[in-house]
Design a protein around this motif. Sequence first.
Motif, PDB file in Angstrom:
ATOM      1  N   LEU A 117     -35.339 -20.493  20.236  1.00  0.00           N
ATOM      2  CA  LEU A 117     -35.397 -19.059  19.761  1.00  0.00           C
ATOM      3  C   LEU A 117     -37.343 -18.808  20.391  1.00  0.00           C
ATOM      4  CD1 LEU A 117     -35.572 -16.318  18.023  1.00  0.00           C
ATOM      5  CD2 LEU A 117     -35.972 -17.513  16.296  1.00  0.00           C
ATOM      6  N   TYR A 127     -33.283 -17.410  23.348  1.00  0.00           N
ATOM      7  CA  TYR A 127     -33.145 -16.201  22.655  1.00  0.00           C
ATOM      8  C   TYR A 127     -34.789 -15.340  22.589  1.00  0.00           C
ATOM      9  CZ  TYR A 127     -28.291 -17.401  21.159  1.00  0.00           C
ATOM     10  OH  TYR A 127     -27.263 -18.186  21.129  1.00  0.00           O
ATOM     11  N   ILE A 174     -31.077 -14.267  25.896  1.00  0.00           N
ATOM     12  CA  ILE A 174     -30.001 -13.273  24.865  1.00  0.00           C
ATOM     13  C   ILE A 174     -30.946 -12.556  23.987  1.00  0.00           C
ATOM     14  CG2 ILE A 174     -29.071 -13.597  22.701  1.00  0.00           C
ATOM     15  CD1 ILE A 174     -28.852 -16.754  25.647  1.00  0.00           C
TER      16      ILE A 174
END
Length: 182
Positions: free
Chosen positions: A5, A127, A152
């Motif tokens: 992330l 992400y 993503i």
Amino acid sequence: MKKALLIIDYTNDFVADEGSLTCGASGQAIDTEITKLATDFLTNHDYVIFPTDLHKENDPYHPETKLFPPHNLENTWGRELFGNVGSWFNLHQNDDKVYFFAKNRYSSFVNTNLENFLRTHHIEELYLTGVCTDICVLHTAIDAYNKNFKIIIPQKAVASFNQVGHEWALEHFKKSLGATII
């Protein structure tokens, strides 16, 4: 597949009402979602990475000096992480799955060791969250695409001060970079 992330530029200067280059309410609205994602990633033993803008005041060699007011200056309140995300980072900053680094261009890859970090840790899926959707998140996504990472974009975890640019970037992620929008 290992994943990370990226929480891009989620600082007081870009998010707080008093920030020098703030997204304001749209940036503040994603605080809870980013914090939830960070907790989920760490719980699943995935990486949480904080590429964070860093500038020196009146730097004559940096192109942003001419484009934007001073922001994310070294050792200032403006460069500190905003809200719940900042509190989350303070609790977890010493975890070996949390990585904070300075960047000095829109893309988190330019002039940094991000790609080396990702490759060393066998991370293939990114992400992308944070601000601004149509500037730093966009440029990071383009570089990630060119380096063959899977992208993503959690739609509820990106924001901009320009709603038209935000919506354009979301379409660009999907149609031109093959990103998955969730």
